[in-house]
Motif scaffolding. Structure first.
Motif, short mmCIF file in Angstrom:
data_model
loop_
_atom_site.label_atom_id
_atom_site.label_comp_id
_atom_site.label_asym_id
_atom_site.label_seq_id
_atom_site.Cartn_x
_atom_site.Cartn_y
_atom_site.Cartn_z
N PHE A 19 19.82 22.77 87.50
CA PHE A 19 20.30 21.75 86.57
C PHE A 19 20.66 20.47 87.34
CE2 PHE A 19 23.75 19.37 84.64
CZ PHE A 19 23.20 19.07 83.40
N ILE A 20 21.36 20.64 88.46
CA ILE A 20 21.80 19.50 89.28
C ILE A 20 20.59 18.71 89.77
CG2 ILE A 20 22.73 19.01 91.59
CD1 ILE A 20 24.97 21.09 90.89
N GLU A 21 19.57 19.41 90.20
CA GLU A 21 18.35 18.74 90.68
C GLU A 21 17.72 17.91 89.56
OE1 GLU A 21 14.43 19.86 93.34
OE2 GLU A 21 15.43 21.46 92.22
N ALA A 44 31.59 19.25 86.69
CA ALA A 44 32.10 19.55 88.04
C ALA A 44 33.19 20.62 87.99
CB ALA A 44 32.61 18.27 88.70
N ASP A 45 34.05 20.56 86.97
CA ASP A 45 35.11 21.57 86.81
C ASP A 45 34.52 22.95 86.54
OD1 ASP A 45 37.02 19.64 87.25
OD2 ASP A 45 37.58 19.43 85.13
N GLU A 46 33.48 22.99 85.71
CA GLU A 46 32.81 24.26 85.38
C GLU A 46 32.18 24.87 86.65
OE1 GLU A 46 28.83 25.42 82.87
OE2 GLU A 46 30.09 23.83 82.05
N VAL A 47 31.50 24.03 87.41
CA VAL A 47 30.86 24.49 88.65
C VAL A 47 31.93 24.93 89.65
CG1 VAL A 47 29.47 23.79 90.65
CG2 VAL A 47 28.77 23.11 88.35
N LYS A 48 33.03 24.18 89.73
CA LYS A 48 34.10 24.50 90.68
C LYS A 48 34.68 25.89 90.42
CE LYS A 48 38.40 22.85 92.76
NZ LYS A 48 38.26 23.86 93.78
N ALA A 49 34.86 26.24 89.15
CA ALA A 49 35.42 27.56 88.81
C ALA A 49 34.50 28.67 89.34
CB ALA A 49 35.59 27.68 87.30
N ILE A 50 33.21 28.53 89.15
CA ILE A 50 32.24 29.53 89.63
C ILE A 50 32.19 29.49 91.16
CG2 ILE A 50 29.81 30.24 89.62
CD1 ILE A 50 31.21 30.65 86.92
N SER A 86 27.60 18.70 92.62
CA SER A 86 27.94 18.77 91.19
C SER A 86 28.44 17.43 90.66
CB SER A 86 28.96 19.87 90.92
OG SER A 86 30.22 19.55 91.46
N VAL A 87 28.91 16.58 91.54
CA VAL A 87 29.36 15.23 91.14
C VAL A 87 28.25 14.21 91.40
CG1 VAL A 87 31.02 13.39 91.63
CG2 VAL A 87 31.79 15.77 91.53
N GLN A 88 27.64 14.26 92.58
CA GLN A 88 26.65 13.26 92.97
C GLN A 88 25.40 13.27 92.10
OE1 GLN A 88 26.04 14.03 97.13
NE2 GLN A 88 27.87 12.91 97.73
N ALA A 89 25.12 14.37 91.45
CA ALA A 89 23.93 14.48 90.60
C ALA A 89 23.92 13.43 89.49
CB ALA A 89 23.84 15.87 90.00
N PHE A 90 25.08 12.93 89.12
CA PHE A 90 25.19 12.00 88.00
C PHE A 90 25.10 10.53 88.42
CE2 PHE A 90 27.10 15.94 86.67
CZ PHE A 90 26.67 16.08 85.37
N TYR A 91 24.93 10.28 89.71
CA TYR A 91 24.95 8.91 90.21
C TYR A 91 23.65 8.55 90.91
CZ TYR A 91 29.84 9.29 89.08
OH TYR A 91 31.00 9.48 88.39
N PRO A 92 22.92 7.58 90.33
CA PRO A 92 21.60 7.23 90.88
C PRO A 92 21.66 6.63 92.28
CG PRO A 92 22.23 5.71 89.12
CD PRO A 92 23.24 6.81 89.14
#
Length: 121
Positions: A19-21, A44-50, A86-92
């Motif tokens: 998904f991140i890719e 990012a919070d969802e990914v962090k929990a896992i 998980s955060v950087q994926a949203f920033y071009p």
């Protein structure tokens, strides 16, 4: 230490990596940042929990099983890289080379773990 749980967490993180890719490629193409409060933070919070649960299980597994191809330092690195991705994926504007390197590194570690775990399930 629960190898089934660790395997499930590893598989879940691998699906997050896919998904991140895709999300990163979308951001690069559109040149639009994800909204921090509605998109970035919840994901990012969802990914962090896992990721937190995975790190704990993986560290325990490495200590007990002593797998040949996975070491604790790799678990720590993957954990940190997953958090960043998980955060950087949203920033071009995220560096493409660094993003791809982190992504490939995390995927490699997760895939090796899954392969190793499947031998013991």
């Amino acid at each position: 230490m629960d190898t089934v749980k660790l395997n499930n967490l590893s598989e879940k993180l691998l699906s997050y990596m896919d998904f991140i890719e895709g999300r990163y490629q979308e951001a690069r193409k559109s040149q639009e940042k994800g909204d921090f409060y509605t998109e970035v933070k919840p994901f990012a919070d969802e990914v962090k929990a896992i990721n937190d649960a995975w790190k704990e299980e993986a560290a325990s597994w490495v200590r007990v099983e002593r797998p040949k191809h996975i070491h604790f330092k790799q678990i720590e690195s993957a954990y940190d890289q997953i958090e960043m991705l998980s955060v950087q994926a949203f920033y071009p504007e995220t560096s493409r080379t660094r993003f791809i390197n982190y992504l490939q590194s995390v995927k490699y570690i997760l895939k090796v773990m899954v392969d190793e775990l499947k031998l013991n399930l």
